[in-house]
Design an enzyme around this catalytic site. Sequence first.
Site, PDB file in Angstrom:
ATOM      1  N   GLU A 104      14.301 -15.355   0.742  1.00  0.00           N
ATOM      2  CA  GLU A 104      14.635 -16.501   1.788  1.00  0.00           C
ATOM      3  C   GLU A 104      13.662 -17.504   1.612  1.00  0.00           C
ATOM      4  O   GLU A 104      13.815 -18.462   2.138  1.00  0.00           O
ATOM      5  CB  GLU A 104      14.414 -15.818   3.177  1.00  0.00           C
ATOM      6  CG  GLU A 104      15.386 -14.994   3.621  1.00  0.00           C
ATOM      7  CD  GLU A 104      15.029 -14.227   5.024  1.00  0.00           C
ATOM      8  OE1 GLU A 104      14.009 -14.361   5.515  1.00  0.00           O
ATOM      9  OE2 GLU A 104      15.762 -13.238   5.255  1.00  0.00           O
TER      10      GLU A 104
ATOM     11  N   ASP B   1       0.725  -1.136  -0.003  1.00  0.00           N
ATOM     12  CA  ASP B   1      -0.094  -0.144  -0.213  1.00  0.00           C
ATOM     13  C   ASP B   1       0.822   1.271  -0.091  1.00  0.00           C
ATOM     14  O   ASP B   1       1.669   1.400   0.659  1.00  0.00           O
ATOM     15  CB  ASP B   1      -0.747   0.057   1.478  1.00  0.00           C
ATOM     16  CG  ASP B   1      -2.070   1.065   1.183  1.00  0.00           C
ATOM     17  OD1 ASP B   1      -2.808   1.045   0.400  1.00  0.00           O
ATOM     18  OD2 ASP B   1      -1.914   1.999   2.087  1.00  0.00           O
TER      19      ASP B   1
HETATM   20  C1  GLC Z   1      -4.238   2.942  -0.630  1.00  0.00           C
HETATM   21  C2  GLC Z   1      -5.563   2.114  -0.414  1.00  0.00           C
HETATM   22  C3  GLC Z   1      -6.495   3.105   0.078  1.00  0.00           C
HETATM   23  C4  GLC Z   1      -6.365   3.281   1.193  1.00  0.00           C
HETATM   24  C5  GLC Z   1      -4.932   4.357   1.289  1.00  0.00           C
HETATM   25  C6  GLC Z   1      -4.386   4.626   2.452  1.00  0.00           C
HETATM   26  O1  GLC Z   1      -4.490   3.758  -1.691  1.00  0.00           O
HETATM   27  O2  GLC Z   1      -5.595   1.368  -1.674  1.00  0.00           O
HETATM   28  O3  GLC Z   1      -7.712   2.141   0.222  1.00  0.00           O
HETATM   29  O4  GLC Z   1      -7.124   4.465   1.628  1.00  0.00           O
HETATM   30  O5  GLC Z   1      -3.935   3.649   0.601  1.00  0.00           O
HETATM   31  O6  GLC Z   1      -3.788   3.816   3.049  1.00  0.00           O
END
Ligand code: GLC
Length: 579
Positions: free
Chosen positions: A275, A226
């Site tokens: 790993e 993310d």
């Molecule tokens: C990314 C995720 C989204 C979230 C953001 C903050 O873009 O896909 O859903 O709100 O990160 O974590």
Amino acid sequence: MTTHPTSARPSDAPDRSADAAQRGADADWWRQAAVYQIYPRSFADGRGDGMGDFRGIISRVPYLRQLGIDAVWLSPFYPSALADGGYDVDDYRDVDPRIGTLEEFDELVAELHGVGIKVIVDIVPNHSSDRHEWFREALESPRGSNARRRYIFRDGRGENGQLPPADWESVFGGPAWTQVPDGQWYLHSFAKEQPDFNWEHPEVREDFLRTLRFWSDRGVDGFRIDVAHGLSKDLAEDLPSKAELEEIPKDGNHPLWDRDEVHEIYAEWRKVFDEYDPPRIGVAEAWVETAQRRAKYASPKGLGQAFSFDLLEADFEAEDFRRIVSDNLAQSAETGSSSTWVLSNHDVVRHATRYGLPPRDGRPGKQGVEWIMAGGPEDEIDRELGLRRARAATLFELALPGSAYLYQGEELGLHEVVDILDDQRQDPAFWRSAPGDRGKDGLGRDGCRVPLPWTRDGSSFGFGEDGSHLPQPDWFAEYSVEGEEGLEGSTLEMYRAALARRRELQTDETLTWDEELCRGEVLGFERPGGWLNVTNFGDSPVAVPEGDVLVTSAELESGPDGQRMLPGAATVWLRRPQR
Ligand code: GLC
């Protein structure tokens, strides 16, 4: 499983030695995988509390197997106050009790592996939640303490530090700095419940390596990262203003986004991935400026793959689609990664709806997103056209070399749910933006996160036994799994047929445009083995070339001289007679 010719492996890729031939095929499983994103709280509710959970997913493993996907990606299922749908993580190595337990997680992985489906989990390293034990410790600790240094705390400006360190805005709108009781401020690029980590702190780095091993040891096959472009920051100097910040190019030196040194972090992660046997995989969510910058995340020395959102951001137009495909394939040939394709995910308006939005500024689709996000009116959406195009675009996507990332519900042709009352909305992108000035994120992302309809009727259309945490509209009945299962021509049956064919046809990662077919609003390309994809982006039918029909997104028509015709907004897959 799909394989990939070794010639495409870049020379600097890690040598995985020993029984490499046997393992090589498995190690490359991700290159052309069809990956299905599950948003756990909205997939299936096995416990009957209105919230999706692991029991629900386990009960639907036969459905996933029948769909014909290679892997699932689970959006966050960690303990969370749900300030941002679970992307505010309290504890990276546990399961939200409303979703299940670690034992149930193991059971889910075993069930999925048992039917040949790999598992990718979501890692959220840019920020934790404000309930994470480290953040709570930071609040209880003095300025300058080690606990505070794991996050990004600063004194405020103004005589008494009463002003934020900078006037920055968070991605969800509203200020990016929030003040704590002793007067200091912390940075949150997203909601205020999501404090950003300080990635210069060795304990932060160590802890994420531990998390990667924790899930890898439990058998997960990979990670979706993310906000992968946000971790490294340069906040040492005087902070620029919002206006100044906006002027700084995002080319490796921006204080907040896509800094070059972020790749040092992913080089460390790669060592952890390697790993394991087969090596764990990574796919970056990195909203960066150029394909070249994205390629850095997809490097085999880093995460290995990165989402391309180019198709997702494009209108349903032949020229744009062709350019995007060519650019992305060229890029992956250069990096040694494979291309990725995405049309929908949990952050955007579903593609069946995007493609049916009324034209804005003389342009179709995408331009209308701002309009729909500003509230409608919903009845101006041409749902039928949107779905026709979405089905055509999906078949096009599934015929491309590389990985296709699918989002739960798109296999049902689901539309965005626009009609949700304000007080039922959950997304901070909605709550943090001022009414009347909701901009492009306006209504937020709840409309694509409404729990799936499994049956035509019954409590929450078979999602669970006690309603659904976001309201489902009546028209969901028609899009339910029960309504589409076994129904000729339904979107679900089209996905199943296409995914099954794709498994059989997908060989090496090459594509040849058929210049005779690529005229005006039509795109035709061939994959090895005579697999031909023809997509008609226009309105008028076009003649279908010779070959056996494998899958179509719409029924073929008959031309004046009896010729097979592909109607407008449709795709057909053919197998060309081999010369
Ligand atoms: C990314 C995720 C989204 C979230 C953001 C903050 O873009 O896909 O859903 O709100 O990160 O974590």
